[in-house]
Scaffold this motif. Structure first.
Motif, PDB file in Angstrom:
ATOM      1  N   ASN A  76      -9.565   0.819 -11.773  1.00  0.00           N
ATOM      2  CA  ASN A  76      -8.324   1.673 -11.440  1.00  0.00           C
ATOM      3  C   ASN A  76      -6.824   1.735 -12.563  1.00  0.00           C
ATOM      4  O   ASN A  76      -5.864   0.865 -11.247  1.00  0.00           O
ATOM      5  N   SER A  77      -7.459   1.549 -13.039  1.00  0.00           N
ATOM      6  CA  SER A  77      -5.088   0.593 -13.929  1.00  0.00           C
ATOM      7  C   SER A  77      -4.463   1.251 -14.697  1.00  0.00           C
ATOM      8  O   SER A  77      -5.036   2.333 -15.036  1.00  0.00           O
ATOM      9  N   SER A  78      -3.767   1.317 -15.116  1.00  0.00           N
ATOM     10  CA  SER A  78      -3.188   1.735 -16.417  1.00  0.00           C
ATOM     11  C   SER A  78      -4.025   1.878 -18.339  1.00  0.00           C
ATOM     12  O   SER A  78      -4.155   0.927 -18.333  1.00  0.00           O
ATOM     13  N   THR A  79      -3.885   3.583 -17.940  1.00  0.00           N
ATOM     14  CA  THR A  79      -4.525   3.565 -19.620  1.00  0.00           C
ATOM     15  C   THR A  79      -3.891   3.166 -20.619  1.00  0.00           C
ATOM     16  O   THR A  79      -4.744   2.499 -21.612  1.00  0.00           O
ATOM     17  N   LEU A  80      -2.342   2.843 -20.694  1.00  0.00           N
ATOM     18  CA  LEU A  80      -1.637   2.571 -22.090  1.00  0.00           C
ATOM     19  C   LEU A  80      -1.826   0.912 -22.151  1.00  0.00           C
ATOM     20  O   LEU A  80      -2.255   0.580 -23.414  1.00  0.00           O
ATOM     21  N   ARG A  81      -1.974   0.685 -21.089  1.00  0.00           N
ATOM     22  CA  ARG A  81      -1.858  -0.852 -21.390  1.00  0.00           C
ATOM     23  C   ARG A  81      -3.153  -1.166 -21.965  1.00  0.00           C
ATOM     24  O   ARG A  81      -3.129  -2.465 -22.167  1.00  0.00           O
ATOM     25  N   VAL A  82      -3.775  -0.771 -20.734  1.00  0.00           N
ATOM     26  CA  VAL A  82      -5.918  -1.559 -21.385  1.00  0.00           C
ATOM     27  C   VAL A  82      -5.654  -1.156 -22.392  1.00  0.00           C
ATOM     28  O   VAL A  82      -6.318  -1.416 -23.567  1.00  0.00           O
ATOM     29  N   LEU A  83      -5.186   0.126 -23.418  1.00  0.00           N
ATOM     30  CA  LEU A  83      -4.805   1.048 -24.484  1.00  0.00           C
ATOM     31  C   LEU A  83      -4.921  -0.464 -25.479  1.00  0.00           C
ATOM     32  O   LEU A  83      -5.555  -0.870 -26.720  1.00  0.00           O
ATOM     33  N   VAL A  84      -3.442  -0.669 -25.552  1.00  0.00           N
ATOM     34  CA  VAL A  84      -2.853  -1.640 -26.382  1.00  0.00           C
ATOM     35  C   VAL A  84      -4.135  -2.764 -25.932  1.00  0.00           C
ATOM     36  O   VAL A  84      -4.394  -3.953 -27.684  1.00  0.00           O
ATOM     37  N   SER A  85      -4.431  -3.210 -25.363  1.00  0.00           N
ATOM     38  CA  SER A  85      -4.966  -4.420 -25.842  1.00  0.00           C
ATOM     39  C   SER A  85      -6.281  -4.686 -25.921  1.00  0.00           C
ATOM     40  O   SER A  85      -6.667  -5.126 -26.808  1.00  0.00           O
ATOM     41  N   THR A 135       1.165  -0.865   0.149  1.00  0.00           N
ATOM     42  CA  THR A 135      -0.007  -0.330  -0.004  1.00  0.00           C
ATOM     43  C   THR A 135       0.664   1.342   0.147  1.00  0.00           C
ATOM     44  O   THR A 135       1.775   1.359   0.225  1.00  0.00           O
ATOM     45  N   ILE A 136       0.253   2.557   0.028  1.00  0.00           N
ATOM     46  CA  ILE A 136       0.736   3.623  -0.564  1.00  0.00           C
ATOM     47  C   ILE A 136       0.138   4.706   0.156  1.00  0.00           C
ATOM     48  O   ILE A 136      -0.836   4.738   0.422  1.00  0.00           O
ATOM     49  N   ARG A 137       0.777   5.318   0.549  1.00  0.00           N
ATOM     50  CA  ARG A 137      -0.670   6.605   1.147  1.00  0.00           C
ATOM     51  C   ARG A 137      -0.509   7.785   0.453  1.00  0.00           C
ATOM     52  O   ARG A 137       0.074   8.087  -0.963  1.00  0.00           O
ATOM     53  N   TYR A 187      -2.650   0.698  -7.749  1.00  0.00           N
ATOM     54  CA  TYR A 187      -4.328   2.052  -8.002  1.00  0.00           C
ATOM     55  C   TYR A 187      -2.896   2.874  -8.819  1.00  0.00           C
ATOM     56  O   TYR A 187      -2.399   3.161  -8.331  1.00  0.00           O
ATOM     57  N   PHE A 188      -3.861   3.474  -9.396  1.00  0.00           N
ATOM     58  CA  PHE A 188      -2.854   4.640 -10.697  1.00  0.00           C
ATOM     59  C   PHE A 188      -4.343   6.219  -9.504  1.00  0.00           C
ATOM     60  O   PHE A 188      -3.755   7.070 -10.011  1.00  0.00           O
TER      61      PHE A 188
END
Length: 308
Positions: free
Chosen positions: A277-286, A6-8, A20-21
């Motif tokens: 809540n994920s990566s735009t680029l990776r979803v765009l490619v697929s 986790t991050i804050r 999460y992005f």
């Protein structure tokens, strides 16, 4: 399920999953991608107060899909996805009516008790066919886009983390006092709603609200008229209407290829990104791999474009 660090959040101070992005509490963007500098993919970091109206959602799906899906993701049960399916089916009926209107069989018309009702009956039949056909097509496409997203961003796992029973984050913060800065309304974590994945993803097919009437207009103007004194072989009528060498049908299929191969994947990318809540680029490619392959098999390989 693998443990994720986790991050804050630097704005609201709450802990969120490290992969999460955006912050699920306040909506602040936590990780940046260069592609999100482009207008169509820019994430919205504003406070969400009230949902857009129905027609506002439709307009934003055309002019600013990131804002549209950002708003839809905050209140997914109000997504216009099923209405888009209904409206697309209504406009699909226009395609069938425009095609059938070029066939005139005099003996059939004379035998009808109310010939003026023939266009209405034809429209209803094509509407029902379009509803069934597009429902099955959209569900298949949503399924295959989801499969592609599983490879690119572990889509199903992310949904399980968010909506599988009580999510890890909700369990973690259920009995813990939230940060005093958690006054933002841009996040989605604390909302008690189901994913409504199908309803949300059907919004990606909104381009057909425009394309179906456009195709109907092209067919109404471009197809040849067929006049018969008596019913002929259905195969002959079919060949005359759907001539493989017809430039009219070629134009329709090229338009559909562009929409299915380029516009729908873009909208589906943003929908998947917002929900998972994920990566735009990776979803765009697929999404574009799936979209272009589907468009090739469904439209580009048709006889009207291959010339046989």
């Amino acid at each position: 399920m693998a443990t994720v660090a986790t991050i804050r959040c630097p704005r609201c101070g709450n802990e969120v999953r490290g992969n999460y992005f955006t912050c699920t509490f306040c909506g602040k963007r936590l990780r940046k991608e260069r592609i999100e500098e482009f207008y169509l993919f820019k994430r919205i970091e504003e406070e969400w107060v009230t949902p857009l109206g129905f027609f506002e959602k439709l307009i934003y799906l055309f002019i600013n899909p990131s804002r549209a899906f950002w708003d839809i993701n905050h209140l997914r049960k109000k997504s216009p996805g099923y209405f888009i399916l209904l409206f697309n089916s209504l406009t699909y009926g226009l395609i069938g009516l425009a095609t059938a209107s070029h066939v005139s069989i005099q003996s059939v018309i004379n035998s009808m008790r109310y010939p003026s009702l023939a266009p209405l009956i034809l429209y209803i039949l094509f509407f029902l066919f379009g509803f069934v056909y597009q429902s099955l097509l959209y569900l298949f496409l949503i399924w295959i886009y989801g499969k592609a997203a599983n490879y690119s961003v572990n889509f199903s796992e992310r949904l399980e983390q968010r909506f599988g029973g009580e999510s890890i984050e909700k369990q973690q913060y259920k009995d813990r006092k939230l940060s005093p800065f958690s006054i933002y309304k841009g996040g989605t974590l604390l909302q008690t709603q189901k994913p409504y994945k199908t309803k949300m993803f059907m919004c990606a097919f909104v381009p057909f609200l425009i394309i179906n009437p456009l195709n109907a207009l092209i067919l109404a103007i471009g197809l040849p008229d067929i006049y018969l004194s008596a019913p002929s072989g259905s195969a002959d009528i079919f060949l005359m209407l759907f001539d493989p060498n017809s430039s009219v049908w070629a134009a329709v299929h090229i338009i559909e290829f562009i929409i299915m191969g380029f516009w729908v994947p873009l909208l589906m990318t943003i929908a998947i990104r917002e929900l998972s809540n994920s990566s735009t680029l990776r979803v765009l490619v697929s999404s574009y791999i799936v979209g272009i392959l589907i468009a090739i098999f469904f439209y580009l390989l048709r006889p009207t474009l291959l010339g046989y």
